[in-house]
Design a protein around this motif. Sequence first.
Motif, PDB file in Angstrom:
ATOM      1  N   ALA A  35      26.096   2.493 -27.503  1.00 63.79           N
ATOM      2  CA  ALA A  35      27.061   1.545 -26.953  1.00 63.79           C
ATOM      3  C   ALA A  35      26.522   0.907 -25.680  1.00 63.79           C
ATOM      4  CB  ALA A  35      28.387   2.249 -26.675  1.00 63.79           C
ATOM      5  N   ARG A  36      25.831   1.689 -24.858  1.00 65.23           N
ATOM      6  CA  ARG A  36      25.229   1.138 -23.649  1.00 65.23           C
ATOM      7  C   ARG A  36      24.156   0.115 -23.991  1.00 65.23           C
ATOM      8  NH1 ARG A  36      24.337   5.321 -19.101  1.00 65.23           N
ATOM      9  NH2 ARG A  36      23.403   3.493 -18.116  1.00 65.23           N
ATOM     10  N   PHE A  37      23.444   0.371 -25.082  1.00 62.12           N
ATOM     11  CA  PHE A  37      22.445  -0.593 -25.539  1.00 62.12           C
ATOM     12  C   PHE A  37      23.120  -1.888 -25.992  1.00 62.12           C
ATOM     13  CE2 PHE A  37      20.401  -2.168 -29.535  1.00 62.12           C
ATOM     14  CZ  PHE A  37      19.343  -2.837 -28.946  1.00 62.12           C
ATOM     15  N   LEU A  38      24.170  -1.784 -26.797  1.00 59.76           N
ATOM     16  CA  LEU A  38      24.823  -2.963 -27.340  1.00 59.76           C
ATOM     17  C   LEU A  38      25.467  -3.810 -26.247  1.00 59.76           C
ATOM     18  CD1 LEU A  38      26.407  -1.392 -30.524  1.00 59.76           C
ATOM     19  CD2 LEU A  38      24.779  -3.276 -30.489  1.00 59.76           C
ATOM     20  N   PHE A  39      26.130  -3.160 -25.298  1.00 61.91           N
ATOM     21  CA  PHE A  39      26.834  -3.880 -24.251  1.00 61.91           C
ATOM     22  C   PHE A  39      26.025  -3.989 -22.962  1.00 61.91           C
ATOM     23  CE2 PHE A  39      30.526  -2.646 -26.857  1.00 61.91           C
ATOM     24  CZ  PHE A  39      31.147  -3.875 -26.964  1.00 61.91           C
ATOM     25  N   GLY A  40      24.763  -3.577 -23.011  1.00 64.84           N
ATOM     26  CA  GLY A  40      23.959  -3.580 -21.800  1.00 64.84           C
ATOM     27  C   GLY A  40      23.516  -4.969 -21.385  1.00 64.84           C
ATOM     28  N   ASN A  41      23.059  -5.068 -20.161  1.00 60.48           N
ATOM     29  CA  ASN A  41      22.505  -6.318 -19.665  1.00 60.48           C
ATOM     30  C   ASN A  41      20.978  -6.256 -19.723  1.00 60.48           C
ATOM     31  OD1 ASN A  41      23.036  -4.315 -17.472  1.00 60.48           O
ATOM     32  ND2 ASN A  41      21.760  -5.723 -16.315  1.00 60.48           N
ATOM     33  N   ASP A  42      20.372  -7.386 -19.979  1.00 61.30           N
ATOM     34  CA  ASP A  42      18.915  -7.416 -20.126  1.00 61.30           C
ATOM     35  C   ASP A  42      18.242  -7.359 -18.761  1.00 61.30           C
ATOM     36  OD1 ASP A  42      18.087  -8.076 -23.107  1.00 61.30           O
ATOM     37  OD2 ASP A  42      19.972  -9.097 -22.679  1.00 61.30           O
ATOM     38  N   ARG A  43      17.196  -6.537 -18.690  1.00 62.64           N
ATOM     39  CA  ARG A  43      16.397  -6.392 -17.472  1.00 62.64           C
ATOM     40  C   ARG A  43      14.923  -6.455 -17.838  1.00 62.64           C
ATOM     41  NH1 ARG A  43      19.201  -0.857 -15.721  1.00 62.64           N
ATOM     42  NH2 ARG A  43      19.022  -0.614 -17.985  1.00 62.64           N
ATOM     43  N   VAL A  44      14.107  -6.927 -16.896  1.00 64.34           N
ATOM     44  CA  VAL A  44      12.668  -6.985 -17.141  1.00 64.34           C
ATOM     45  C   VAL A  44      12.120  -5.564 -17.214  1.00 64.34           C
ATOM     46  CG1 VAL A  44      10.435  -7.768 -16.257  1.00 64.34           C
ATOM     47  CG2 VAL A  44      12.471  -9.202 -15.975  1.00 64.34           C
ATOM     48  N   ARG A  45      11.245  -5.330 -18.158  1.00 64.69           N
ATOM     49  CA  ARG A  45      10.665  -3.998 -18.320  1.00 64.69           C
ATOM     50  C   ARG A  45       9.767  -3.640 -17.131  1.00 64.69           C
ATOM     51  NH1 ARG A  45      11.276  -1.921 -23.408  1.00 64.69           N
ATOM     52  NH2 ARG A  45      12.035  -3.388 -24.974  1.00 64.69           N
ATOM     53  N   PRO A  46       9.803  -2.379 -16.727  1.00 68.04           N
ATOM     54  CA  PRO A  46       9.013  -1.960 -15.560  1.00 68.04           C
ATOM     55  C   PRO A  46       7.511  -2.112 -15.753  1.00 68.04           C
ATOM     56  CG  PRO A  46       9.980  -0.055 -16.683  1.00 68.04           C
ATOM     57  CD  PRO A  46      10.620  -1.271 -17.266  1.00 68.04           C
ATOM     58  N   GLU A  47       7.038  -2.227 -17.004  1.00 64.51           N
ATOM     59  CA  GLU A  47       5.611  -2.416 -17.235  1.00 64.51           C
ATOM     60  C   GLU A  47       5.090  -3.721 -16.626  1.00 64.51           C
ATOM     61  OE1 GLU A  47       7.149  -0.042 -20.815  1.00 64.51           O
ATOM     62  OE2 GLU A  47       7.861  -1.618 -19.451  1.00 64.51           O
TER      63      GLU A  47
END
Length: 241
Positions: A35-47
């Motif tokens: 559910a956190r994945f579905l409703f999550g906000n997009d963030r730049v990957r730490p890589e």
Amino acid sequence: MTTTKPESVPLIQIEVLVPVDVPAEKRARFEHSLARFLFGNDRVRPELRTALTDAGIDFNHLATLSEQRPLGLCPSPGAVEFVPTERLARVCREHGIDLTSGGCALMTFGYGAYEGKQQPPDALEIDIRLPRGAERDVAASPELTRDLVTALFGDCQLPEAARAYLRTHGVDLGEVAARNADALGGPEVPFTSRVSPEIHHYLKTNGFDVDRYGRFDVRAVDRTTTELPNGGAAWSKTTCC
């Protein structure tokens, strides 16, 4: 967790077809993480931290700009915005669905949906149930279906504040990612993520690698019902204020 909402509150039911086998004792945490994945906000990957830092970007500030902002007028902790397109709002008005007084997304999880069946390799399939009347219009229109998915789950882009920060510094995130594909793990890996590395690792350990799923596919749109299949659990989230 809740299974009912007052009839005056718009209710959208989302059934997720779980593409992996999850033992019963792990399902509660798995469902919460999904559910956190579905409703999550997009963030730049730490890589990409080093590459962006070299380009003059403060990665921590970018991460802050990418966080979901609390809704100032909403009394429900952790609520998320439900922002319909004009055509989706028009359909809701036509069917007497009030989007100004809050709402709830009720999520259920279908295990074993792919037993003996082919599943898409890059899509998470969902079924959506809507209030009476609206489901017919949405089911008949691919454009309205896309509008609904975007209103529920976002558009898979960084928030505007984060994009504005990158534009101000003349940084094209797509170009940065292309130059650093090896750091990401390959050119097919998206340069943003909806979950923390910890949740990503947990889901991947349990067979659900979020990097593999590039889209949400709506398998069916139907009329809402507050009855949960087989007594299944639901995860409730306020979606608008």
